[in-house]
Structure formats: C-alpha cells, structure tokens
Enzyme design. Structure first.
Site, short mmCIF file in Angstrom:
data_model
loop_
_atom_site.label_atom_id
_atom_site.label_comp_id
_atom_site.label_asym_id
_atom_site.label_seq_id
_atom_site.Cartn_x
_atom_site.Cartn_y
_atom_site.Cartn_z
N ASP A 32 58.78 93.32 31.04
CA ASP A 32 58.98 92.33 32.10
C ASP A 32 57.77 92.35 33.03
OD1 ASP A 32 59.95 91.03 34.56
OD2 ASP A 32 61.93 91.19 33.66
N ILE A 33 57.19 91.17 33.31
CA ILE A 33 56.00 91.16 34.20
C ILE A 33 56.35 91.18 35.68
CG2 ILE A 33 54.26 90.15 32.67
CD1 ILE A 33 54.78 87.47 34.15
N GLN B 11 70.05 84.23 37.05
CA GLN B 11 69.31 83.93 35.81
C GLN B 11 68.18 82.96 36.15
OE1 GLN B 11 71.42 81.87 32.65
NE2 GLN B 11 69.90 82.48 31.12
N HIS C 4 68.62 86.71 27.34
CA HIS C 4 67.82 87.94 27.31
C HIS C 4 68.61 89.09 27.90
CE1 HIS C 4 66.88 85.73 31.04
NE2 HIS C 4 66.78 86.91 31.63
N HIS D 11 68.08 92.69 29.91
CA HIS D 11 67.17 93.56 30.64
C HIS D 11 67.45 95.00 30.22
CE1 HIS D 11 65.96 90.60 33.79
NE2 HIS D 11 67.13 90.06 33.49
P1 DGP Z 1 66.57 86.66 34.72
O1 DGP Z 1 66.51 86.66 36.21
O2 DGP Z 1 67.75 87.50 34.21
O3 DGP Z 1 66.53 85.28 34.13
O4 DGP Z 1 65.27 87.44 34.26
C1 DGP Z 1 64.10 86.84 33.80
C2 DGP Z 1 63.04 87.91 33.79
O5 DGP Z 1 61.93 87.43 33.06
C3 DGP Z 1 62.53 88.29 35.18
O6 DGP Z 1 62.81 89.67 35.43
C4 DGP Z 1 61.03 88.04 35.13
C5 DGP Z 1 60.74 87.91 33.66
N1 DGP Z 1 59.71 86.94 33.34
C6 DGP Z 1 59.62 85.66 33.77
N2 DGP Z 1 58.55 85.04 33.24
C7 DGP Z 1 57.95 85.96 32.43
C8 DGP Z 1 56.78 85.93 31.60
O7 DGP Z 1 56.07 84.94 31.49
N3 DGP Z 1 56.48 87.08 30.92
C9 DGP Z 1 57.25 88.21 31.03
N4 DGP Z 1 56.85 89.27 30.32
N5 DGP Z 1 58.35 88.27 31.80
C10 DGP Z 1 58.69 87.16 32.49
#
Ligand code: DGP
Length: 139
Positions: free
Chosen positions: A33-34, A96, A102, A104
């Site tokens: 996660d970034i 979300q 997805h 976590h």
């Molecule tokens: P949620 O809030 O449950 O929809 O989590 C989405 C997660 O995705 C959040 O923790 C940040 C991560 N995220 C969003 N955009 C990107 C991306 O472009 N790359 C990566 N690696 N993670 C991302």
C-alpha cells in the site's frame, strides 16, 4: 478476466501503474500500500474486477483470502508486529476509496491507536520498496 480501464488496481495488475509487487498467481495479486497506515501495510486483490464484497465472485474472494494468509505470514515474519488485521472495506461509510475488491494486510503495534477509518498519508517510497524486498524474501 474483465479489467475496468478506469480502475487503478486493474492498471496495477496490467503493469500500467508501478507498484511494489509482493506476489501474483493466476487469480490474485499482492503489493504494498502506498499510503501505509503502519509499516508493512500490504494489499491483496483478485485479478477479477469487482467493486466490493457484494460483487466479487465466490471463487475470487476465496483465492484472495488464501493469498492474504500467505502475505500475512510473510509480513509477520518481516515486520514482527504485535498483531495484524485482515481488513476489507465496502462503501463510503466504511472508508472504501478504491472500487476494486481488496483485502488490507495491516500490521498492528501495541498502542498504535490506529483508527479503522484512517486518513490516507503519502508513504516514503524508498522505505516501502525496501520493505517489499524483505517481505518477498519471507514468502
Ligand atoms: P480502501 O480505503 O479500503 O479503499 O483502501 C484503498 C487503499 O489503496 C488505500 O490504503 C491506499 C491504497 N492505494 C490507493 N491508490 C494506490 C496506488 O496507486 N498504489 C498502491 N500501491 N496503493 C494505492
């Protein structure tokens, strides 16, 4: 599969957007996660595009959970947290933000006081990349 051209996670699977990949198989994909809520925060997704738990197929969610267990074990070995949440969010009230199902894999630490609806903070890309390498070594 059924990629959505507007979905950021479908673009990550396709290699159109870079990521720190941890693992992939024919049904799932795992990456860092970034916006890590804690050190070692990773995401596991099905290749199948489905917005949420209501839309995802039984086969895709089952495969995602199996991969989440594999990633959780590697994260546990690497980061040695005090605990770990497997977490999955559906809808705006559940925070979300990406509409591709997805899970976590979220390491927890004593007294981290993490709120479940955590705010997104940009991560340190060098630190995330270095941690991805260490987690992969523990797969
Ligand atoms: P949620 O809030 O449950 O929809 O989590 C989405 C997660 O995705 C959040 O923790 C940040 C991560 N995220 C969003 N955009 C990107 C991306 O472009 N790359 C990566 N690696 N993670 C991302």
């Amino acid at each position: 599969m059924n990629p959505d051209p507007d979905c950021i996670f479908c673009k990550i699977i396709a290699g159109e957007i870079p990521c720190f990949k941890l693992y992939e198989d024919k049904a799932t994909f795992a990456f860092m996660d970034i916006n890590p809520a804690n050190e070692g925060h990773a995401l596991v997704i099905p290749r199948e595009h489905a917005a949420d738990v209501h839309a995802v197929s039984a086969e895709a969610i089952a495969a995602t959970v199996v991969t989440a267990k594999k990633i959780a074990t590697a994260v546990e070995r690497t980061v040695k947290p005090d605990g770990l949440n497997l977490l999955q969010c559906n809808g705006p009230a559940a925070a979300q933000s990406v509409l591709h199902f997805h899970m976590h894999v979220l390491p927890r630490f004593d007294n981290d006081e993490l709120k479940l609806n955590w705010g997104l903070q940009p991560g340190d890309m060098d630190a995330i990349g270095a941690l991805a390498e260490r987690i992969r070594a523990n797969l």
